[in-house]
Motif scaffolding. Structure first.
Motif, short mmCIF file in Angstrom:
data_model
loop_
_atom_site.label_atom_id
_atom_site.label_comp_id
_atom_site.label_asym_id
_atom_site.label_seq_id
_atom_site.Cartn_x
_atom_site.Cartn_y
_atom_site.Cartn_z
N THR A 3 -35.89 11.75 12.52
CA THR A 3 -34.52 12.16 12.82
C THR A 3 -34.21 11.73 14.23
OG1 THR A 3 -35.26 14.34 13.50
CG2 THR A 3 -34.57 14.09 11.22
N SER A 7 -26.76 15.95 14.89
CA SER A 7 -27.42 17.21 14.57
C SER A 7 -28.68 16.95 13.75
CB SER A 7 -26.45 18.08 13.77
OG SER A 7 -27.14 19.05 13.03
N LEU A 8 -29.77 17.58 14.16
CA LEU A 8 -31.02 17.39 13.41
C LEU A 8 -30.88 17.86 11.97
CD1 LEU A 8 -33.66 18.44 16.09
CD2 LEU A 8 -33.02 16.14 15.37
N ASP A 9 -30.17 18.98 11.77
CA ASP A 9 -29.96 19.47 10.41
C ASP A 9 -29.16 18.47 9.59
OD1 ASP A 9 -31.42 21.78 10.87
OD2 ASP A 9 -29.65 22.95 11.44
N ALA A 10 -28.12 17.90 10.19
CA ALA A 10 -27.30 16.91 9.48
C ALA A 10 -28.12 15.67 9.13
CB ALA A 10 -26.09 16.52 10.32
N GLN A 11 -28.98 15.26 10.04
CA GLN A 11 -29.83 14.09 9.77
C GLN A 11 -30.80 14.37 8.63
OE1 GLN A 11 -31.54 12.35 13.45
NE2 GLN A 11 -30.23 13.86 14.43
N LYS A 12 -31.41 15.54 8.69
CA LYS A 12 -32.35 15.90 7.61
C LYS A 12 -31.64 15.95 6.27
CE LYS A 12 -35.60 18.53 10.42
NZ LYS A 12 -36.19 19.84 10.69
N MET A 13 -30.44 16.52 6.27
CA MET A 13 -29.68 16.61 5.01
C MET A 13 -29.34 15.21 4.50
SD MET A 13 -29.68 19.69 4.13
CE MET A 13 -28.64 19.45 2.71
N GLN A 14 -28.98 14.29 5.40
CA GLN A 14 -28.65 12.93 4.99
C GLN A 14 -29.87 12.26 4.37
OE1 GLN A 14 -29.63 9.66 6.15
NE2 GLN A 14 -28.13 8.68 4.82
N TRP A 35 -41.65 15.72 9.22
CA TRP A 35 -40.47 15.35 10.02
C TRP A 35 -40.94 15.08 11.44
CZ3 TRP A 35 -35.96 14.55 7.63
CH2 TRP A 35 -35.72 15.18 6.41
N GLU A 37 -39.49 14.79 15.16
CA GLU A 37 -38.34 15.05 16.01
C GLU A 37 -38.80 14.96 17.46
OE1 GLU A 37 -36.90 18.91 14.95
OE2 GLU A 37 -36.77 18.41 12.83
N GLU A 71 -32.71 7.71 9.65
CA GLU A 71 -31.27 7.58 9.43
C GLU A 71 -30.72 6.31 10.06
OE1 GLU A 71 -27.26 10.27 9.51
OE2 GLU A 71 -28.87 10.79 10.86
#
Length: 167
Positions: A3, A7-14, A35, A37, A71
């Protein structure tokens, strides 16, 4: 999975959405085992100080990695040399290298354009990093000069005042 920006959460979700999409469209399952980071800059710390990325490369050489998902290549590599080393390890160990935002497998030898794009994007990332570094350095210098904290002596180089009184 790596990632890198936003946003780390947004990257993970993508990345997770990409894994599901791959399964749905091809039947091939990609599952994230780990992951990575890192807060260090790939440019500032010259890549080799990024312990988690270096550990990943070691695991790639040991055959413990089947695919690397990220990503955007622009945050993983800030040096064409480092990107080349990473890709070389991946190719030698038959590891897929995926940029999920573009659904691009950079180790797909059947597509020479994809392979070329890897180096083009790595070069663009290096140039962008250098430009950003120069801009940040110039802004820092400007702030020092404007606040009277310029510790260096007055000098000129080729007729240019390297230490102007105010910018």
């Amino acid at each position: 999975a790596l990632t890198q920006y936003g946003s780390l959460d947004a990257q993970k979700m993508q990345i997770l959405r990409w894994c599901k999409s791959k399964l749905d469209s091809t039947g091939v399952s990609y599952e994230v085992d780990e992951w990575i980071e890192e807060e260090k800059s790939a440019f500032k710390d010259k890549n080799y100080n990024r312990k988690q990325v270096m550990n990943l490369m070691t695991e790639m050489q040991q055959g413990k990695v089947k695919a690397v998902l990220f990503e955007s290549i622009s945050r993983l590599f800030r040096s064409v040399k480092f990107a080349s080393e990473f890709l070389s390890i991946a190719e030698m160990n038959k590891i897929e290298i995926w940029e999920t935002s573009q659904n691009t497998n950079f180790t797909d030898s059947s597509n020479p354009m994809t392979y070329s794009m890897f180096y083009f994007k790595a070069a663009a990332s290096e140039v962008e990093s250098r430009i950003t570094s120069q801009r940040v350095t110039a802004k820092h210098r400007e702030a020092m000069v404007n606040h009277g904290k310029d510790p260096s002596p007055r000098a000129s180089f080729l007729g240019l005042d390297l230490h102007p009184k105010r910018i």
